[in-house]
Motif scaffolding. Structure first.
Motif, PDB file in Angstrom:
ATOM      1  N   ILE A   1       0.798  -1.264  -0.006  1.00 29.84           N
ATOM      2  CA  ILE A   1       0.044   0.196  -0.005  1.00 29.84           C
ATOM      3  C   ILE A   1       1.044   1.281  -0.150  1.00 29.84           C
ATOM      4  O   ILE A   1       2.139   1.240   0.201  1.00 29.84           O
ATOM      5  CB  ILE A   1      -0.910  -0.028   1.222  1.00 29.84           C
ATOM      6  CG1 ILE A   1      -0.048   0.083   2.509  1.00 29.84           C
ATOM      7  CG2 ILE A   1      -2.006  -1.372   1.167  1.00 29.84           C
ATOM      8  CD1 ILE A   1      -1.227   0.319   4.013  1.00 29.84           C
ATOM      9  N   PRO A   2       0.352   2.323  -0.373  1.00 26.34           N
ATOM     10  CA  PRO A   2       1.217   3.898  -0.185  1.00 26.34           C
ATOM     11  C   PRO A   2       1.841   3.955   1.053  1.00 26.34           C
ATOM     12  O   PRO A   2       1.271   3.801   2.069  1.00 26.34           O
ATOM     13  CB  PRO A   2       0.006   4.597  -0.773  1.00 26.34           C
ATOM     14  CG  PRO A   2      -0.845   4.011  -1.552  1.00 26.34           C
ATOM     15  CD  PRO A   2      -1.052   2.676  -0.907  1.00 26.34           C
ATOM     16  N   GLY A   3       3.357   4.311   1.101  1.00 28.83           N
ATOM     17  CA  GLY A   3       3.981   4.513   1.947  1.00 28.83           C
ATOM     18  C   GLY A   3       5.489   4.319   1.849  1.00 28.83           C
ATOM     19  O   GLY A   3       5.764   3.801   0.619  1.00 28.83           O
ATOM     20  N   ARG A   4       6.155   4.468   2.651  1.00 20.76           N
ATOM     21  CA  ARG A   4       7.471   4.641   2.324  1.00 20.76           C
ATOM     22  C   ARG A   4       8.342   3.170   2.155  1.00 20.76           C
ATOM     23  O   ARG A   4       9.299   2.698   2.037  1.00 20.76           O
ATOM     24  CB  ARG A   4       8.490   5.191   3.441  1.00 20.76           C
ATOM     25  CG  ARG A   4       8.343   4.590   4.906  1.00 20.76           C
ATOM     26  CD  ARG A   4       9.367   5.382   5.881  1.00 20.76           C
ATOM     27  NE  ARG A   4       9.414   5.100   7.151  1.00 20.76           N
ATOM     28  CZ  ARG A   4       9.827   4.118   7.746  1.00 20.76           C
ATOM     29  NH1 ARG A   4      10.791   3.216   6.853  1.00 20.76           N
ATOM     30  NH2 ARG A   4       9.938   3.755   9.019  1.00 20.76           N
ATOM     31  N   ALA A   5       7.434   2.271   2.947  1.00 18.59           N
ATOM     32  CA  ALA A   5       7.845   0.672   2.889  1.00 18.59           C
ATOM     33  C   ALA A   5       7.269  -0.155   1.486  1.00 18.59           C
ATOM     34  O   ALA A   5       7.532  -1.115   1.416  1.00 18.59           O
ATOM     35  CB  ALA A   5       7.065  -0.056   4.082  1.00 18.59           C
ATOM     36  N   LYS A   6       6.510   0.601   0.659  1.00 15.11           N
ATOM     37  CA  LYS A   6       5.734   0.056  -0.265  1.00 15.11           C
ATOM     38  C   LYS A   6       6.798  -0.556  -1.363  1.00 15.11           C
ATOM     39  O   LYS A   6       7.846   0.042  -1.695  1.00 15.11           O
ATOM     40  CB  LYS A   6       4.870   0.722  -1.193  1.00 15.11           C
ATOM     41  CG  LYS A   6       4.334   0.236  -2.212  1.00 15.11           C
ATOM     42  CD  LYS A   6       3.430   0.950  -2.976  1.00 15.11           C
ATOM     43  CE  LYS A   6       2.542   0.005  -4.229  1.00 15.11           C
ATOM     44  NZ  LYS A   6       1.550   0.883  -4.929  1.00 15.11           N
ATOM     45  N   GLN A   7       6.762  -1.783  -1.882  1.00 12.80           N
ATOM     46  CA  GLN A   7       7.866  -2.396  -2.742  1.00 12.80           C
ATOM     47  C   GLN A   7       7.081  -3.343  -3.566  1.00 12.80           C
ATOM     48  O   GLN A   7       7.758  -3.564  -4.660  1.00 12.80           O
ATOM     49  CB  GLN A   7       8.752  -3.684  -1.919  1.00 12.80           C
ATOM     50  CG  GLN A   7       9.506  -2.755  -0.788  1.00 12.80           C
ATOM     51  CD  GLN A   7      10.340  -4.020  -0.215  1.00 12.80           C
ATOM     52  OE1 GLN A   7      10.647  -5.136  -0.631  1.00 12.80           O
ATOM     53  NE2 GLN A   7      11.046  -3.235   0.766  1.00 12.80           N
ATOM     54  N   HIS A   8       5.798  -3.646  -3.664  1.00 13.21           N
ATOM     55  CA  HIS A   8       5.005  -4.251  -4.342  1.00 13.21           C
ATOM     56  C   HIS A   8       3.621  -3.619  -4.839  1.00 13.21           C
ATOM     57  O   HIS A   8       3.245  -2.975  -4.119  1.00 13.21           O
ATOM     58  CB  HIS A   8       4.983  -5.758  -3.999  1.00 13.21           C
ATOM     59  CG  HIS A   8       6.213  -6.492  -3.665  1.00 13.21           C
ATOM     60  ND1 HIS A   8       6.996  -7.009  -4.399  1.00 13.21           N
ATOM     61  CD2 HIS A   8       6.482  -6.825  -2.049  1.00 13.21           C
ATOM     62  CE1 HIS A   8       8.025  -7.708  -3.717  1.00 13.21           C
ATOM     63  NE2 HIS A   8       7.795  -7.418  -2.745  1.00 13.21           N
ATOM     64  N   GLU A   9       3.142  -4.551  -5.776  1.00 11.84           N
ATOM     65  CA  GLU A   9       1.763  -4.113  -6.041  1.00 11.84           C
ATOM     66  C   GLU A   9       0.846  -5.305  -5.928  1.00 11.84           C
ATOM     67  O   GLU A   9       1.142  -6.347  -5.465  1.00 11.84           O
ATOM     68  CB  GLU A   9       1.496  -4.076  -7.789  1.00 11.84           C
ATOM     69  CG  GLU A   9       2.368  -2.813  -8.355  1.00 11.84           C
ATOM     70  CD  GLU A   9       2.157  -1.564  -7.839  1.00 11.84           C
ATOM     71  OE1 GLU A   9       1.111  -1.362  -7.471  1.00 11.84           O
ATOM     72  OE2 GLU A   9       3.101  -0.783  -7.760  1.00 11.84           O
ATOM     73  N   THR A  10      -0.448  -5.064  -5.671  1.00 13.48           N
ATOM     74  CA  THR A  10      -1.500  -5.893  -5.304  1.00 13.48           C
ATOM     75  C   THR A  10      -1.396  -7.180  -6.009  1.00 13.48           C
ATOM     76  O   THR A  10      -1.655  -8.397  -5.475  1.00 13.48           O
ATOM     77  CB  THR A  10      -2.833  -5.452  -5.221  1.00 13.48           C
ATOM     78  OG1 THR A  10      -2.793  -4.158  -4.774  1.00 13.48           O
ATOM     79  CG2 THR A  10      -3.855  -6.339  -4.597  1.00 13.48           C
ATOM     80  N   GLU A  11      -0.968  -7.322  -7.226  1.00 11.50           N
ATOM     81  CA  GLU A  11      -1.160  -8.144  -8.390  1.00 11.50           C
ATOM     82  C   GLU A  11       0.057  -9.220  -7.831  1.00 11.50           C
ATOM     83  O   GLU A  11       0.066 -10.475  -7.882  1.00 11.50           O
ATOM     84  CB  GLU A  11      -0.458  -7.858  -9.635  1.00 11.50           C
ATOM     85  CG  GLU A  11      -1.912  -7.067 -10.467  1.00 11.50           C
ATOM     86  CD  GLU A  11      -1.766  -5.775 -10.139  1.00 11.50           C
ATOM     87  OE1 GLU A  11      -2.594  -5.084 -10.593  1.00 11.50           O
ATOM     88  OE2 GLU A  11      -0.954  -5.012  -9.267  1.00 11.50           O
ATOM     89  N   ASP A  12       1.271  -8.548  -7.075  1.00  9.04           N
ATOM     90  CA  ASP A  12       2.507  -9.644  -6.660  1.00  9.04           C
ATOM     91  C   ASP A  12       1.750 -10.241  -5.266  1.00  9.04           C
ATOM     92  O   ASP A  12       2.169 -11.502  -5.031  1.00  9.04           O
ATOM     93  CB  ASP A  12       3.693  -8.801  -6.137  1.00  9.04           C
ATOM     94  CG  ASP A  12       3.942  -7.785  -7.563  1.00  9.04           C
ATOM     95  OD1 ASP A  12       4.150  -8.330  -8.397  1.00  9.04           O
ATOM     96  OD2 ASP A  12       4.422  -6.633  -7.150  1.00  9.04           O
ATOM     97  N   LEU A  13       1.204  -9.655  -4.492  1.00 10.11           N
ATOM     98  CA  LEU A  13       0.391 -10.204  -3.453  1.00 10.11           C
ATOM     99  C   LEU A  13      -0.403 -11.522  -3.845  1.00 10.11           C
ATOM    100  O   LEU A  13      -0.377 -12.478  -3.117  1.00 10.11           O
ATOM    101  CB  LEU A  13      -0.237  -9.268  -2.556  1.00 10.11           C
ATOM    102  CG  LEU A  13      -0.958  -9.707  -1.254  1.00 10.11           C
ATOM    103  CD1 LEU A  13      -0.139 -10.460  -0.529  1.00 10.11           C
ATOM    104  CD2 LEU A  13      -1.949  -8.686  -0.429  1.00 10.11           C
TER     105      LEU A  13
END
Length: 314
Positions: A239-251
């Motif tokens: 989700i948006p924020g400094r820790a974001k690394q992936h998209e929902t599709e990756d999850l």
């Protein structure tokens, strides 16, 4: 209980949702379980304290909240809050992370954790040799005040065998029937640890954020699930924020690799420049609905699976 780092505001707003979607998400969040809440007080900067995290979870109808700190056991905080709010419905839990502040890979710390009612043992996180090597050439969020440099920890000896202390810890975890979490150990270490843990009777094994630091490939995820492990994915990374690394599709892809029945979502929130934990759940659930993920599957990964890991009725 106030946060000890209140000068770090949340900068990411909650995604705007229609009234219909808001109600849909709210219904799904009833009985949710967060096994990875990073509220404070903490040595790391946090945007909310344990009390606020608890109250937000209570208001949203969560079944349970599990506080994670990298440096101390949190069960006393849980007991104090339950004394202050005896009529609350949300259950509060914590555990111990086996970093240097707890004596490293220390059976005595695990025994103490169990006697206080701890539900989880995280093997080394920030002090893991794997974590330290991963950040050798790049920055990592700092503690609010400088601390002694970590002593690198691994569960393997010079011959690649599991150390005796780790074996003893597995026995303690098995006897107490609580969660063994891999922390920030590498995928290679996890295979050795989890295989031995399963032999020693550990029934609840959890891989924390397999796509971050741990280095799990799809094949690794399948292999660790084959040993009986669950994959815990950190909401903060999607989700948006400094820790974001992936998209929902990756999850969704990793959910398919492990299987919904072996997937858990934990917020891993409380960090600065990111949403608060319950808001993170609202955002990821809305995103999963947008991607046509079945509501029954969402319920499993935010509630049912984690409930089983902490012995709460689904």
């Amino acid at each position: 209980m106030a946060d000890n780092n209140t000068n770090y505001p949340t900068i990411v707003p909650l995604t705007e949702m229609s009234p219909e979607r808001t109600a849909e998400v709210a219904e799904l969040l009833v009985d949710a379980v967060d096994l990875h809440c990073h509220s404070g007080p903490a040595a790391m900067p946090r945007i909310l304290g344990h009390t606020e995290a608890f109250q937000m979870a209570e208001d949203a109808g969560f079944k349970a909240l599990l506080y994670k700190d990298h440096y101390y056991v949190g069960m006393p905080h849980c007991a104090v809050l339950k004394d202050i709010y005896p009529d609350s419905k949300v259950e509060l839990y914590s555990g111990v992370a086996l970093n240097n502040a707890s004596g490293g890979i220390n059976p005595h710390a695990v025994d103490h954790n169990i006697k206080l009612g701890g539900k989880i043992v995280w093997f080394p996180t920030f002090a893991a040799k794997n974590h330290i090597e991963a950040y050798a050439s790049k920055s990592f969020p700092k503690t609010a005040k400088p601390m002694l440099p970590p002593i690198p920890l691994t569960v393997l000896d010079a011959n690649g065998k599991l150390i005796d202390e780790a074996k003893q810890i597995c026995d303690l975890i098995a006897e107490a029937d609580i969660i063994l979490a891999g922390g920030h150990l590498s995928a290679a270490e996890l295979f050795v640890l989890f295989e031995e843990a399963a032999k020693r009777g550990v029934k609840k094994m959890l891989v924390n954020h397999p796509s971050y630091i741990i280095g799990c490939s799809d094949e690794d995820i399948r292999g660790l699930v084959g040993l009986g492990a669950y994959m815990e994915h950190s909401i903060c990374m999607f989700i948006p924020g400094r820790a974001k690394q992936h998209e929902t599709e990756d999850l969704i892809h990793m959910m398919e690799v492990a299987g919904v029945d072996r997937t858990v979502l934990g917020s891993d929130l409380g960090l600065t420049q990111a949403p608060k934990p319950v808001d993170g759940y609202r955002m990821i659930v809305s995103d999963l609905l947008d991607h046509q993920v079945d509501k029954a599957d969402i319920k499993k990964i935010i509630s049912t699976n984690a409930s089983g890991l902490i012995n709460l009725a689904a």
